[in-house]
Design a protein around this motif. Structure first.
Motif, PDB file in Angstrom:
ATOM      1  N   SER A 115      -2.200  -2.349   2.043  1.00 42.93           N
ATOM      2  CA  SER A 115      -2.840  -3.190   1.037  1.00 42.93           C
ATOM      3  C   SER A 115      -3.468  -2.317  -0.047  1.00 42.93           C
ATOM      4  O   SER A 115      -3.682  -1.116   0.154  1.00 42.93           O
ATOM      5  CB  SER A 115      -3.906  -4.093   1.657  1.00 42.93           C
ATOM      6  N   SER A 116      -3.769  -2.947  -1.174  1.00 42.60           N
ATOM      7  CA  SER A 116      -4.370  -2.223  -2.299  1.00 42.60           C
ATOM      8  C   SER A 116      -5.304  -3.147  -3.068  1.00 42.60           C
ATOM      9  O   SER A 116      -5.134  -4.378  -3.061  1.00 42.60           O
ATOM     10  CB  SER A 116      -3.284  -1.699  -3.250  1.00 42.60           C
TER      11      SER A 116
ATOM     12  N   VAL B  54      -6.306   2.221  -2.297  1.00 38.92           N
ATOM     13  CA  VAL B  54      -5.054   2.022  -1.565  1.00 38.92           C
ATOM     14  C   VAL B  54      -5.263   2.314  -0.091  1.00 38.92           C
ATOM     15  O   VAL B  54      -5.932   3.282   0.276  1.00 38.92           O
ATOM     16  CB  VAL B  54      -3.935   2.952  -2.104  1.00 38.92           C
ATOM     17  N   SER B  55      -4.679   1.446   0.756  1.00 43.61           N
ATOM     18  CA  SER B  55      -4.574   1.719   2.187  1.00 43.61           C
ATOM     19  C   SER B  55      -3.089   1.673   2.543  1.00 43.61           C
ATOM     20  O   SER B  55      -2.239   1.557   1.660  1.00 43.61           O
ATOM     21  CB  SER B  55      -5.360   0.691   3.001  1.00 43.61           C
ATOM     22  N   SER B  56      -2.793   1.754   3.813  1.00 42.35           N
ATOM     23  CA  SER B  56      -1.382   1.838   4.202  1.00 42.35           C
ATOM     24  C   SER B  56      -0.604   0.566   3.855  1.00 42.35           C
ATOM     25  O   SER B  56       0.578   0.644   3.501  1.00 42.35           O
ATOM     26  CB  SER B  56      -1.274   2.122   5.698  1.00 42.35           C
TER      27      SER B  56
ATOM     28  N   GLY C 210       0.821  -1.214   0.000  1.00 37.79           N
ATOM     29  CA  GLY C 210       0.000   0.000   0.000  1.00 37.79           C
ATOM     30  C   GLY C 210       0.847   1.253   0.000  1.00 37.79           C
ATOM     31  O   GLY C 210       1.998   1.245  -0.457  1.00 37.79           O
ATOM     32  N   THR C 211       0.277   2.320   0.516  1.00 37.28           N
ATOM     33  CA  THR C 211       0.980   3.609   0.505  1.00 37.28           C
ATOM     34  C   THR C 211       2.307   3.536   1.260  1.00 37.28           C
ATOM     35  O   THR C 211       3.268   4.219   0.890  1.00 37.28           O
ATOM     36  CB  THR C 211       0.089   4.688   1.142  1.00 37.28           C
TER      37      THR C 211
END
Length: 273
Positions: free
Chosen positions: A163-164, A159-161, A135-136
């Motif tokens: 995972s995407s 998008v998360s921290s 992720g990010t």
């Protein structure tokens, strides 16, 4: 009479004693011993046989217990070897995938890549998408293309921290500007409900052959150029229509995605509406 009855046992005992002494002196005791032991011998033999059978039965039981214990040990060893074999096969498969991805990145050194593992997929089947474990925090951003060594997978849509979500090119809402490698004619590749691909808006004047390779064209700046999409399997051409279309078989096996590459140094350009 009563006195006589009381003395009878004593008389019998005395008589037997006298007979025994006579037989002993004359050496004839063996005949009496044989007479006494003859009825007892079969019983003794039978009891001896029963004792031997019981001993054999106990030994057989012990042997069965030992055999069962050894079988349990062998089964445990076989299970351990099977688990180790499965683990080694998985490592071999993963190493082969990573080797192919490494070769792909070496053949395309201008792009930056972030390897990610597929950890989920859309459970509703309404969207054809997968979840990756990057992720990010790993430099992944929305809009980035996702590929394997076999070709284009899709693009990041959420998008998360850590995972995407990746929208696959086989989803009906996906569209990719594409080009025929042979004729250089352009069109748009879209996903189908059945998970296949179709290339639309191919000019009628272009010759399209089964087996032609389809690549990303780079038009629209949503994907880099020259990423492999698939191969033509059928052509639909009607004179009454302005364009022809081609059925495409993806080069990526979307049912077996395990590790993918996110192209991190490609920035898609949002076209003005």
């Amino acid at each position: 009479m009563k006195r006589l009855q009381n003395r009878l046992p004593l008389f019998v005992l005395l008589s037997l004693t006298i007979v025994g002494l006579v037989l002993h002196e004359t050496g004839n005791t063996r005949a009496v011993e044989n007479l006494i032991l003859r009825p007892v011998t079969p019983v003794q033999d039978h009891l001896s046989g029963l004792a031997n059978d019981l001993s054999d039965l106990v030994q057989t039981f012990r042997d069965l217990q030992e055999l069962r214990h050894r079988n349990e040990q062998l089964q445990s060893l076989a299970d351990s070897l099977m688990i180790e074999t499965v683990r080694l096969r998985e490592l071999e498969s993963e190493n082969e995938t990573l080797r192919q991805l490494l070769e792909f990145t070496q053949a395309n050194p201008t792009a930056g890549y972030r390897a990610a593992e597929v950890v989920g997929q859309d459970p509703s089947n309404l969207l054809r998408s997968i979840i990756i474990d990057a992720g990010t925090g790993d430099g992944v951003a929305e809009g980035m293309p996702v590929v394997t060594d076999r070709g284009l997978v899709g693009r990041i849509v959420e998008v998360s921290s850590r995972s995407s979500k990746v929208l696959l090119i086989t989803d009906v809402s996906s569209s990719v500007n594409a080009i025929l490698q042979s004729s250089r004619a352009t069109g748009i590749v879209e996903g189908k409900v059945d998970g296949g691909l179709v290339m639309k808006y191919i000019p009628q004047t272009v010759t399209v052959n089964v087996g032609d390779i389809i690549l990303t064209s780079g038009l629209g700046a949503t994907f880099p150029k020259r990423l492999v999409i698939g191969q033509v399997t059928a052509v639909q051409k009607l004179d009454i229509e302005m364009f022809q279309r081609a059925e495409i078989k993806p080069t990526v096996d979307f049912e077996r995605l395990e590790i993918v590459l996110v192209i991190t140094n490609f920035e898609p350009i949002e076209m003005a509406q």
